[in-house]
Design a protein around this motif. Structure first.
Motif, PDB file in Angstrom:
ATOM      1  N   ARG A   1      -2.787   2.918 -13.043  1.00 18.29           N
ATOM      2  CA  ARG A   1      -1.973   4.426 -13.031  1.00 18.29           C
ATOM      3  C   ARG A   1      -1.224   6.040 -13.581  1.00 18.29           C
ATOM      4  O   ARG A   1      -1.596   6.244 -14.026  1.00 18.29           O
ATOM      5  CB  ARG A   1      -0.689   4.264 -11.607  1.00 18.29           C
ATOM      6  N   HIS A   2      -0.526   4.451 -14.594  1.00 18.31           N
ATOM      7  CA  HIS A   2      -0.244   5.889 -15.632  1.00 18.31           C
ATOM      8  C   HIS A   2      -0.479   5.740 -16.683  1.00 18.31           C
ATOM      9  O   HIS A   2      -0.722   6.575 -17.320  1.00 18.31           O
ATOM     10  CB  HIS A   2       1.608   5.357 -15.599  1.00 18.31           C
TER      11      HIS A   2
ATOM     12  N   LYS B   1       8.479   7.801   1.231  1.00 16.35           N
ATOM     13  CA  LYS B   1       8.928   5.607   0.752  1.00 16.35           C
ATOM     14  C   LYS B   1      10.342   5.860   1.587  1.00 16.35           C
ATOM     15  O   LYS B   1      10.216   4.634   1.988  1.00 16.35           O
ATOM     16  CB  LYS B   1       8.614   5.827  -0.856  1.00 16.35           C
TER      17      LYS B   1
ATOM     18  N   ALA C   1       0.652  -1.032  -0.470  1.00 17.68           N
ATOM     19  CA  ALA C   1      -0.037   0.040   0.459  1.00 17.68           C
ATOM     20  C   ALA C   1       0.526   1.610   0.091  1.00 17.68           C
ATOM     21  O   ALA C   1       1.902   1.361   0.590  1.00 17.68           O
ATOM     22  CB  ALA C   1      -0.854   0.128   1.388  1.00 17.68           C
TER      23      ALA C   1
ATOM     24  N   TYR D   1       6.544  12.469  -2.063  1.00 13.51           N
ATOM     25  CA  TYR D   1       5.968  10.828  -1.784  1.00 13.51           C
ATOM     26  C   TYR D   1       7.208   9.741  -1.872  1.00 13.51           C
ATOM     27  O   TYR D   1       8.071   8.832  -1.445  1.00 13.51           O
ATOM     28  CB  TYR D   1       5.822  10.231  -2.969  1.00 13.51           C
TER      29      TYR D   1
HETATM   30  N1  LIG Z   1       3.052   2.163  -9.990  1.00 10.93           N
HETATM   31  C1  LIG Z   1       4.475   2.357 -10.335  1.00 10.93           C
HETATM   32  O1  LIG Z   1       4.692   2.585 -11.294  1.00 10.93           O
HETATM   33  C2  LIG Z   1       5.508   1.596  -8.975  1.00 10.93           C
HETATM   34  C3  LIG Z   1       6.570   2.168  -9.294  1.00 10.93           C
HETATM   35  C4  LIG Z   1       7.336   1.745  -7.864  1.00 10.93           C
HETATM   36  C5  LIG Z   1       6.878   1.596  -7.179  1.00 10.93           C
HETATM   37  N2  LIG Z   1       5.796   1.406  -7.096  1.00 10.93           N
HETATM   38  C6  LIG Z   1       5.202   1.228  -5.125  1.00 10.93           C
HETATM   39  O2  LIG Z   1       4.619  -0.167  -5.568  1.00 10.93           O
HETATM   40  C7  LIG Z   1       3.341  -0.213  -4.881  1.00 10.93           C
HETATM   41  C8  LIG Z   1       2.202  -0.555  -5.876  1.00 10.93           C
HETATM   42  O3  LIG Z   1       1.972   0.439  -7.105  1.00 10.93           O
HETATM   43  P1  LIG Z   1       0.818   1.168  -7.424  1.00 10.93           P
HETATM   44  O4  LIG Z   1       1.383   2.148  -8.477  1.00 10.93           O
HETATM   45  O5  LIG Z   1       0.000  -0.584  -7.296  1.00 10.93           O
HETATM   46  O6  LIG Z   1      -0.183   1.443  -6.116  1.00 10.93           O
HETATM   47  P2  LIG Z   1      -1.091   2.452  -5.403  1.00 10.93           P
HETATM   48  O7  LIG Z   1      -1.087   4.175  -5.393  1.00 10.93           O
HETATM   49  O8  LIG Z   1      -2.454   1.793  -6.575  1.00 10.93           O
HETATM   50  O9  LIG Z   1      -1.837   1.997  -4.294  1.00 10.93           O
HETATM   51  C9  LIG Z   1      -1.121   0.337  -3.419  1.00 10.93           C
HETATM   52  C10 LIG Z   1      -2.731   0.179  -3.458  1.00 10.93           C
HETATM   53  O10 LIG Z   1      -2.375   1.228  -1.597  1.00 10.93           O
HETATM   54  C11 LIG Z   1      -3.682   1.127  -1.307  1.00 10.93           C
HETATM   55  N3  LIG Z   1      -4.023   1.759   0.191  1.00 10.93           N
HETATM   56  C12 LIG Z   1      -4.113   3.148  -0.301  1.00 10.93           C
HETATM   57  N4  LIG Z   1      -4.138   3.886   1.293  1.00 10.93           N
HETATM   58  C13 LIG Z   1      -4.395   2.989   1.577  1.00 10.93           C
HETATM   59  C14 LIG Z   1      -5.189   3.289   2.823  1.00 10.93           C
HETATM   60  N5  LIG Z   1      -5.232   4.143   3.981  1.00 10.93           N
HETATM   61  N6  LIG Z   1      -5.476   2.310   3.574  1.00 10.93           N
HETATM   62  C15 LIG Z   1      -4.932   0.612   2.997  1.00 10.93           C
HETATM   63  N7  LIG Z   1      -4.797   0.529   1.464  1.00 10.93           N
HETATM   64  C16 LIG Z   1      -4.374   1.851   1.150  1.00 10.93           C
HETATM   65  C17 LIG Z   1      -4.652   1.360  -2.985  1.00 10.93           C
HETATM   66  O11 LIG Z   1      -6.199   1.325  -2.379  1.00 10.93           O
HETATM   67  C18 LIG Z   1      -4.199   0.079  -3.240  1.00 10.93           C
HETATM   68  O12 LIG Z   1      -4.763  -0.900  -3.378  1.00 10.93           O
HETATM   69  C19 LIG Z   1       3.166   0.461  -4.297  1.00 10.93           C
HETATM   70  O13 LIG Z   1       3.663   0.916  -2.966  1.00 10.93           O
HETATM   71  C20 LIG Z   1       4.204   1.951  -4.687  1.00 10.93           C
HETATM   72  O14 LIG Z   1       4.947   2.603  -3.910  1.00 10.93           O
HETATM   73  C21 LIG Z   1       4.935   1.238  -7.861  1.00 10.93           C
END
Ligand SMILES: NC(=O)c1ccc[n+]([C@@H]2O[C@H](COP(=O)([O-])OP(=O)(O)OC[C@H]3O[C@@H](n4cnc5c(N)ncnc54)[C@H](O)[C@@H]3O)[C@@H](O)[C@H]2O)c1
Length: 431
Positions: free
Chosen positions: A234-235, A195, A119, A191
């Protein structure tokens, strides 16, 4: 997100969502397999788990699906319900990671063997500008997860971090895990900063004592590049929206600038390998360790998206602008958002951090992940992403009129002229 003792699909038949789960299976092309006993070495989501073009590329459900296919009981904890009906054997618990009581409730009455903490909040777009929420979800949420793990005797925790924990806009070529974190004030966005704070907390918690057993908590962190895959939410929808509105008229930065991406299936695989590498039979090799995870193919950010632009029937832009100019534009947009956000919380075209992330070279070595986790990136064809968008009604209609595009062209030129003017204004004054 947690996995538990091995389960049987028979159990799942009496689970909360049997009818919907069957529908999901049909929609997603999921085929239930016999449980493997929960300790399977090769726990791949496989092509049958969520077949394109219907599936959505969201890390938590895909990871849950992969674990579940190997006969492991999965609890999905999230503030939002899954976009698709979840399959048999996966239980969804709605909760807010910011509230310790919600997190602890998810751990009740279950024997959790591993937590995958995926999350987060605030990675892109206007989310990036909501500092309070970013801090609460990413830092306080992580504190709550760590506390619940220790209290409930969970032996393993895999944290989904990001490569941005060590990237602040500086050029990085083939960087490795020995690179230091940045001083907190040098992170270009909240962010990345939060992180990094959360990742440190997770890695420092490695080896801490568990309350309900003699054991210790073993932790590791994965640092993925930008995630993509069919149905990514997301993107890609944002990019496709810009393309369709005629706003994708230019690229920026040197074409030799390289960044990297990771297909969600590779990332799922990395999570599973990481959880295995925290076990005693792997010598706890991943304990307290961070790992960069990508497809291992550095590429120019815009070239990466060329198949999407052209595959949807649009022309790839031939105009190339300097990064500094776009950064100025992003800065002004952020200022405008700051002033207007209470009246109109609009989606900024680009934020300053997004300019860095897309326009400045940064890519990382996979050696440590290969050596210690046994990670091997599979090659994926971007065409599956294009097909997903086509199957969801996107793509240029050859008969569509270009008048809307002309209006947007005009607006874009106006914006650029404004930015150039503001950029040159101090120089003119000093003459
Ligand atoms: N998307 C990318 O390109 C990318 C790149 C590098 C790292 N990440 C990391 O990978 C992970 C997943 O990425 P993503 O794009 O699917 O993230 P996302 O922002 O969609 O969030 C992941 C999940 O967290 C949940 N969430 C948010 N707030 C919450 C809360 N208060 N309580 C409970 N759940 C909550 C969301 O509902 C979602 O299902 C994240 O930790 C992100 O930091 C993502």
């Amino acid at each position: 997100m947690v996995d538990e003792k091995p389960t049987h699909h028979k159990d799942a038949e009496t689970s909360e969502f049997p009818r919907e789960a069957r529908k999901w299976h049909q929609e997603a092309g999921l085929t239930a397999r016999a449980p493997s006993g929960g300790g399977g070495r090769h726990m791949s989501p496989g092509p049958s788990c969520l077949a394109p073009p219907r599936r959505r590329c969201l890390l938590p459900p895909l990871l849950g699906c992969a674990m579940n296919q190997n006969g492991i009981r999965v609890l999905l904890f999230d503030i939002r319900s899954p976009a698709q009906t979840i399959p048999e054997g996966i239980q969804f618990i709605r909760g807010d990671i910011r509230h310790l009581s919600d997190v602890e409730k998810a751990f009740q009455d279950v024997d959790v063997s591993c937590v995958f903490h995926t999350a987060s909040y605030g990675m892109s777009g206007r989310e990036q500008l909501n500092r309070n929420l970013i801090e609460e979800v990413n830092v306080r949420g992580t504190d709550n997860v760590l506390q619940a793990c220790r209290k409930r005797g969970v032996p393993r925790l895999v944290y989904t971090s990001t490569c941005n924990v060590i990237f602040g806009g500086q050029v990085i070529r083939n960087g490795d895990e020995s690179l230091p974190y940045l001083p907190l004030h040098l992170y270009p966005d909240h962010y990345s900063r939060t992180k990094a704070v959360a990742e440190r907390k997770v890695l420092e918690a490695n080896g801490s004592a568990l309350e309900r057993s003699d054991g210790v908590l073993r932790t590791c962190a994965l640092r993925p590049a930008g995630i993509y895959g069919p149905g990514e939410q997301r993107h890609l929808p944002r990019i496709v929206n810009y393309i369709e509105k005629g706003l994708f008229k230019f690229v920026f930065g040197d074409p030799k600038n390289l960044v990297e991406f990771v297909h969600v299936d590779n990332l799922v695989q990395a999570h599973i390998l990481a959880s295995e590498a925290l076990k005693a039979d792997k010598g706890h090799i991943a304990s307290g360790q961070p790992y960069f995870i990508s497809d291992g193919r550095p590429v120019n950010n815009f070239e990466f998206f060329r198949p999407l632009v052209e595959g949807l029937g649009y022309t790839f832009p031939s105009i190339r602008l300097p990064v500094t100019l776009i950064y100025c534009f992003a800065f002004l947009t952020e200022m405008a958002h700051f002033v207007l956000r209470r009246l109109y919380n609009f989606q900024p075209f680009l934020t300053c951090t997004e300019v860095y992330k897309t326009g400045v070279t940064h890519y990382f070595s996979l050696e440590k992940a290969k050596k210690e986790l046994g990670y091997e990136a599979q090659a994926f064809d971007f065409q599956e992403v294009v097909e997903w968008f086509k199957a969801h009604g996107h793509g240029r209609n050859p008969r569509s009129r270009d008048s809307e595009g002309l209006v947007w062209d005009g607006l874009l030129v106006l914006l650029l002229v404004t930015v150039v003017f503001m950029w040159l204004y101090p120089v003119i004054l000093s003459l």
